[in-house]
Design an enzyme around this catalytic site. Structure first.
Site, PDB file in Angstrom:
ATOM      1  CB  SER A   1      42.980  32.969  32.650  1.00  0.00           C
ATOM      2  OG  SER A   1      42.538  32.110  33.559  1.00  0.00           O
TER       3      SER A   1
ATOM      4  CD  GLU B   1      47.275  36.004  38.321  1.00  0.00           C
ATOM      5  OE1 GLU B   1      46.093  36.013  37.941  1.00  0.00           O
ATOM      6  OE2 GLU B   1      48.246  36.265  37.529  1.00  0.00           O
TER       7      GLU B   1
ATOM      8  CG  HIS C   1      42.827  35.434  37.305  1.00  0.00           C
ATOM      9  ND1 HIS C   1      44.048  34.778  36.923  1.00  0.00           N
ATOM     10  CD2 HIS C   1      42.024  34.639  36.607  1.00  0.00           C
ATOM     11  CE1 HIS C   1      43.936  33.981  35.744  1.00  0.00           C
ATOM     12  NE2 HIS C   1      42.749  33.870  35.735  1.00  0.00           N
TER      13      HIS C   1
END
Length: 460
Positions: free
Chosen positions: A191, A309, A382
């Site tokens: 990330s 995600e 995610h």
């Protein structure tokens, strides 16, 4: 490079002095809270002052001041009780032995540039250290306004990136004291940590500091903040703070930072992180867009993303779920819009970066992580790959994103994923992965996810 010899198996001698770590039951030695640099508020990092005696390195150091993470509802609560302070430039080293020359893996945590810490249980690297016989390093760096405010006369901006550079320089100089090979360093991040790594790939100052890079779900589609946007966020922040940020308390800084984030956020709070790297500032001088210049010499790259995600940011959120009940939208349209946004922020820019690196002659591998746990509303979201790589059962026990998945199954499949990451760190090739025929615009190599029965579908 440090050459003095330690006097005990749980000691190491670095450039600033002697450290004493903690020997664990598993035969590893862990050094915590190790200072890699020092910095005053809104000033660039500088070398650490030497210490005369043996420094205790058995407790975690302070972490960057921060608000609660917005992904707590997905990953579960982070570790409590960590001290937050300006003086947060420290790292953790986990090693099987301070002798030898092992490959090194350096972790950069995510958290939208406002939250996170290497000492969260989520990011424990002991499984990687044991299974790969590597030296694991995890760094803390300045976050939010303290790390990314750009304000004339106060902060030059991109201080968090300078912190990461300082940490990598420290690793280059000192990791041999922990049994690591300074010429075999792999940096990996997820990330915002992967976005940071993309920035490092673009910096001439980072050349020679690492040999390989693993970028997990980098939100490259968010790009870099423009100077105009950075100036606007600075106005939001100073208006909320109402005093000189150089003398404000950390609580006042975090409060004003949160107010600026709320003011700058888009619908449902899904806008780009307001405090993030700014184009053209400091170590990013001359860089204004992706993927220009993201090709540090002689760096192998492994980059990828998860299948869904955006689920982490949208699913289960009242402020966005109401859209599914509107006429002409419904669940199907909602899911399609999420997929489009995910492709624009994560998927397409990652493959574009893979193309750029391959065109520059780098060895590149790409992946998509498709595993979705039963009993979870988040799917292959995610952060979903993190439990397979880092942390342990205790750290992930309360993670809603894992649903009804068994830890035994996660750890079994995780062994394959960790083997791929470790193999890449050791020789530049992710062992155990199935190669697929390269497609247009996908880069030099396209590799599917690690095989696991009833766990992963083949990448499209």
């Amino acid at each position: 490079m440090t050459s003095a010899q330690p006097s005990a198996e749980n000691e190491a001698v670095v450039s600033a002095g002697r450290l004493r770590g903690e020997r664990t039951d598993g035969g590893l030695t862990v050094f915590r809270g190790v200072p890699y640099a020092r910095a005053g508020r809104f000033t660039p990092p500088e070398p650490v002052e030497p210490w005369p005696d043996v420094r205790d390195a058995t407790s975690d150091g302070p972490i960057s001041p921060q608000p609660p993470s917005r992904l707590g509802a997905v990953m579960g609560p982070p570790r409590d009780g960590l001290v937050q302070a300006d003086d947060c430039l420290n790292l953790t080293v986990v090693t099987p032995d301070t002798g030898g020359r092992r490959p090194v893996m350096v972790w950069i945590h995510g958290g939208a540039y406002v939250t996170g810490a290497s000492s969260f249980g989520f990011y424990d690297g002991r499984r990687l250290t044991v299974e790969g016989d590597i030296v694991f390093v995890a760094i803390n760096y300045r976050l939010g306004a303290l790390g990314y405010l750009q304000l004339d006369g106060v902060s030059p901006g991109n201080l968090g990136l300078l912190d990461q550079l300082a940490a990598l320089r420290w690793v280059k100089e000192n990791i041999a004291a922990f049994g690591g090979d300074p010429d075999q360093v792999t940096v990996f991040g997820q990330s915002a940590g992967a976005h940071s790594l993309a920035c490092l790939l673009a910096m001439p100052a980072a050349r020679g500091l690492f040999r390989r890079a693993i970028l997990q779900s980098p939100p490259l589609g968010l790009g870099l903040a423009s100077p105009a946007r950075a100036a606007r966020i600075a106005r939001y922040f100073t208006t909320a703070l109402g005093r000189d940020p150089r003398s404000a308390t950390v609580d006042e800084i975090v409060s004003a930072q949160t107010a600026a984030i709320v003011r700058a956020s888009g619908p449902g709070g899904l806008g780009s992180p307001p405090f993030c790297p700014t184009a053209g500032a400091g170590p990013l001088s001359g860089l204004d867009r992706w993927p220009a210049a993201l090709t540090v010499a002689n760096v192998d790259v492994l980059i990828g993303f998860t299948r869904s995600e955006m689920n982490s940011f949208v699913n289960g959120k009242p402020e966005t779920e109401w859209l599914t009940r509107l006429p002409f939208i419904g669940r199907r349209v909602f899911e399609a819009v999420k997929a489009i946004i995910g492709r624009r922020i994560f998927d397409s820019p990652s493959l574009k970066l893979a193309d750029a690196c391959a065109a520059a002659g780098r060895q590149v591998f790409t992946y998509r992580f498709d595993w979705a746990p039963p009993g979870s509303i988040f799917g292959a979201c995610h952060c979903i790959e993190l439990p397979f790589l880092l942390g342990d059962q205790k750290a992930w026990a309360a993670a809603p994103m894992l649903g009804d998945a068994s830890w035994d199954g996660i750890d079994e499949f995780g062994h394959d994923l960790r083997r791929a990451w470790l193999s890449f760190a050791c020789d530049g090739k992710p062992d155990g992965w199935r190669a697929h025929h390269p497609g247009a615009g996908i880069g030099k190599y396209w590799l599917g996810p690690v095989s696991a029965p009833a766990a992963v579908t083949e990448a499209a």
